[in-house]
Design a protein around this motif. Structure first.
Motif, mmCIF file in Angstrom:
data_model
loop_
_atom_site.group_PDB
_atom_site.id
_atom_site.type_symbol
_atom_site.label_atom_id
_atom_site.label_comp_id
_atom_site.label_asym_id
_atom_site.label_seq_id
_atom_site.Cartn_x
_atom_site.Cartn_y
_atom_site.Cartn_z
ATOM 1 N N LEU A 108 0.829 -1.195 0.000
ATOM 2 C CA LEU A 108 0.000 0.000 0.000
ATOM 3 C C LEU A 108 0.874 1.260 0.000
ATOM 4 O O LEU A 108 0.618 2.206 -0.739
ATOM 5 C CB LEU A 108 -0.918 -0.020 1.228
ATOM 6 C CG LEU A 108 -2.027 1.025 1.277
ATOM 7 C CD1 LEU A 108 -3.218 0.478 2.047
ATOM 8 C CD2 LEU A 108 -1.546 2.302 1.927
ATOM 9 N N VAL A 109 1.903 1.255 0.827
ATOM 10 C CA VAL A 109 2.831 2.398 0.877
ATOM 11 C C VAL A 109 3.483 2.617 -0.483
ATOM 12 O O VAL A 109 3.582 3.748 -0.971
ATOM 13 C CB VAL A 109 3.909 2.170 1.965
ATOM 14 C CG1 VAL A 109 5.031 3.198 1.820
ATOM 15 C CG2 VAL A 109 3.287 2.237 3.352
ATOM 16 N N GLU A 110 3.903 1.524 -1.116
ATOM 17 C CA GLU A 110 4.531 1.630 -2.439
ATOM 18 C C GLU A 110 3.547 2.170 -3.464
ATOM 19 O O GLU A 110 3.908 2.984 -4.326
ATOM 20 C CB GLU A 110 5.045 0.250 -2.871
ATOM 21 C CG GLU A 110 5.723 0.223 -4.233
ATOM 22 C CD GLU A 110 6.962 1.091 -4.315
ATOM 23 O OE1 GLU A 110 7.358 1.456 -5.453
ATOM 24 O OE2 GLU A 110 7.551 1.426 -3.265
ATOM 25 N N ALA A 111 2.296 1.737 -3.382
ATOM 26 C CA ALA A 111 1.282 2.222 -4.316
ATOM 27 C C ALA A 111 1.065 3.723 -4.138
ATOM 28 O O ALA A 111 0.926 4.469 -5.114
ATOM 29 C CB ALA A 111 -0.030 1.466 -4.107
ATOM 30 N N VAL A 112 1.025 4.188 -2.894
ATOM 31 C CA VAL A 112 0.863 5.624 -2.616
ATOM 32 C C VAL A 112 2.033 6.398 -3.218
ATOM 33 O O VAL A 112 1.842 7.444 -3.853
ATOM 34 C CB VAL A 112 0.759 5.882 -1.095
ATOM 35 C CG1 VAL A 112 0.878 7.383 -0.793
ATOM 36 C CG2 VAL A 112 -0.554 5.344 -0.560
ATOM 37 N N ARG A 113 3.238 5.901 -3.031
ATOM 38 C CA ARG A 113 4.427 6.573 -3.579
ATOM 39 C C ARG A 113 4.366 6.651 -5.103
ATOM 40 O O ARG A 113 4.672 7.691 -5.704
ATOM 41 C CB ARG A 113 5.695 5.822 -3.154
ATOM 42 C CG ARG A 113 6.104 6.082 -1.715
ATOM 43 C CD ARG A 113 7.408 5.391 -1.420
ATOM 44 N NE ARG A 113 7.954 5.814 -0.144
ATOM 45 C CZ ARG A 113 8.585 5.015 0.689
ATOM 46 N NH1 ARG A 113 8.744 3.736 0.383
ATOM 47 N NH2 ARG A 113 9.065 5.473 1.819
ATOM 48 N N ARG A 114 3.969 5.544 -5.723
ATOM 49 C CA ARG A 114 3.909 5.520 -7.185
ATOM 50 C C ARG A 114 2.861 6.484 -7.721
ATOM 51 O O ARG A 114 3.085 7.191 -8.707
ATOM 52 C CB ARG A 114 3.630 4.089 -7.663
ATOM 53 C CG ARG A 114 4.807 3.142 -7.484
ATOM 54 C CD ARG A 114 4.437 1.720 -7.864
ATOM 55 N NE ARG A 114 4.007 1.618 -9.253
ATOM 56 C CZ ARG A 114 3.430 0.552 -9.769
ATOM 57 N NH1 ARG A 114 3.183 -0.505 -9.000
ATOM 58 N NH2 ARG A 114 3.095 0.521 -11.036
ATOM 59 N N VAL A 115 1.701 6.515 -7.061
ATOM 60 C CA VAL A 115 0.642 7.439 -7.480
ATOM 61 C C VAL A 115 1.111 8.887 -7.301
ATOM 62 O O VAL A 115 0.872 9.740 -8.151
ATOM 63 C CB VAL A 115 -0.653 7.162 -6.687
ATOM 64 C CG1 VAL A 115 -1.644 8.312 -6.837
ATOM 65 C CG2 VAL A 115 -1.293 5.861 -7.166
ATOM 66 N N ALA A 116 1.792 9.158 -6.184
ATOM 67 C CA ALA A 116 2.318 10.513 -5.941
ATOM 68 C C ALA A 116 3.323 10.918 -7.023
ATOM 69 O O ALA A 116 3.422 12.100 -7.376
ATOM 70 C CB ALA A 116 2.975 10.581 -4.568
#
Length: 206
Positions: A108-116
């Motif tokens: 989830l953290v990685e997904a947030v970073r990628r979206v950002a």
């Protein structure tokens, strides 16, 4: 530092996600537990990303994706169950991705970073179905339902009969019957039960 507004109505889940994000150096600048609060926080806290639960007490979180995106945020939807129909709805609304609640916190953290960072995050297994729907190669059942017809469909899924639909919607029984018939026609169903079955398959009730 990436700024996130977290929208999740279950306190323990929200707390776990917030702790994971902050441990990863991602700042949680706002929290919300309803669609209305998501819109207020998402537009007021100036986040880079809104991590948006789809099922909230006052409605479907995807309904405010467009407004959040217009306000400058990227939106990553958090959902308990994902289908190509749901993912297409997120993409059509301007969302940047969809992640399952069953995902690990580091995912989830990685997904947030990628979206950002401007990436789009969808499960590769869903992408073909998403693209088909976005390009019109597959007609999504129920795509043309009006707001009142969608309300009728939800009531049908709850087992409501015509009299109950009439009462809940505050309309005459004949009007309620007409709403039901239009739902059946648009979903290509021959019965209320079949309409609900089609709607579940297409993710219209998720």
């Amino acid at each position: 530092m990436t700024r996130v507004v977290l929208v999740e109505d279950h306190d323990m889940v929200a707390e776990a996600i917030a702790m994971a994000l902050e441990r990863a150096g991602i700042e949680v600048v706002g929290r919300a537990a309803t669609v209305a609060a998501a819109l207020a926080e998402g537009l007021g806290a100036d986040p880079d990303v809104v991590l948006l639960d789809r099922r909230l007490p006052d409605g479907d979180g995807t309904a405010v994706i467009g407004e959040l995106v217009a306000g400058g945020a990227r939106v990553l939807v958090l959902t308990g169950e994902a289908t190509a129909s749901i993912a297409a709805r997120v993409a059509e609304s301007g969302g940047s991705g969809l992640i399952l609640k069953s995902a690990r916190l580091d995912e989830l953290v990685e997904a947030v970073r990628r979206v950002a960072d401007g990436e789009v995050v969808f499960d590769p297994k869903m992408l073909p179905g998403v693209l088909d729907r976005l390009t019109g190669r597959i007609r999504v059942a129920g795509a043309t339902l009006t707001a009142r017809e969608q309300e009728t469909l939800l009531l049908l899924a709850d087992g409501a009969g015509t009299a109950q639909i009439s009462s809940r919607l505050g309309v005459a029984r004949n009007t309620a019957r007409n709403h039901v018939q239009r739902v059946l026609d648009k979903l290509g169903a021959s019965s209320k039960l079949e309409a609900v079955s089609i709607a579940r398959r297409e993710g219209l009730l998720d």
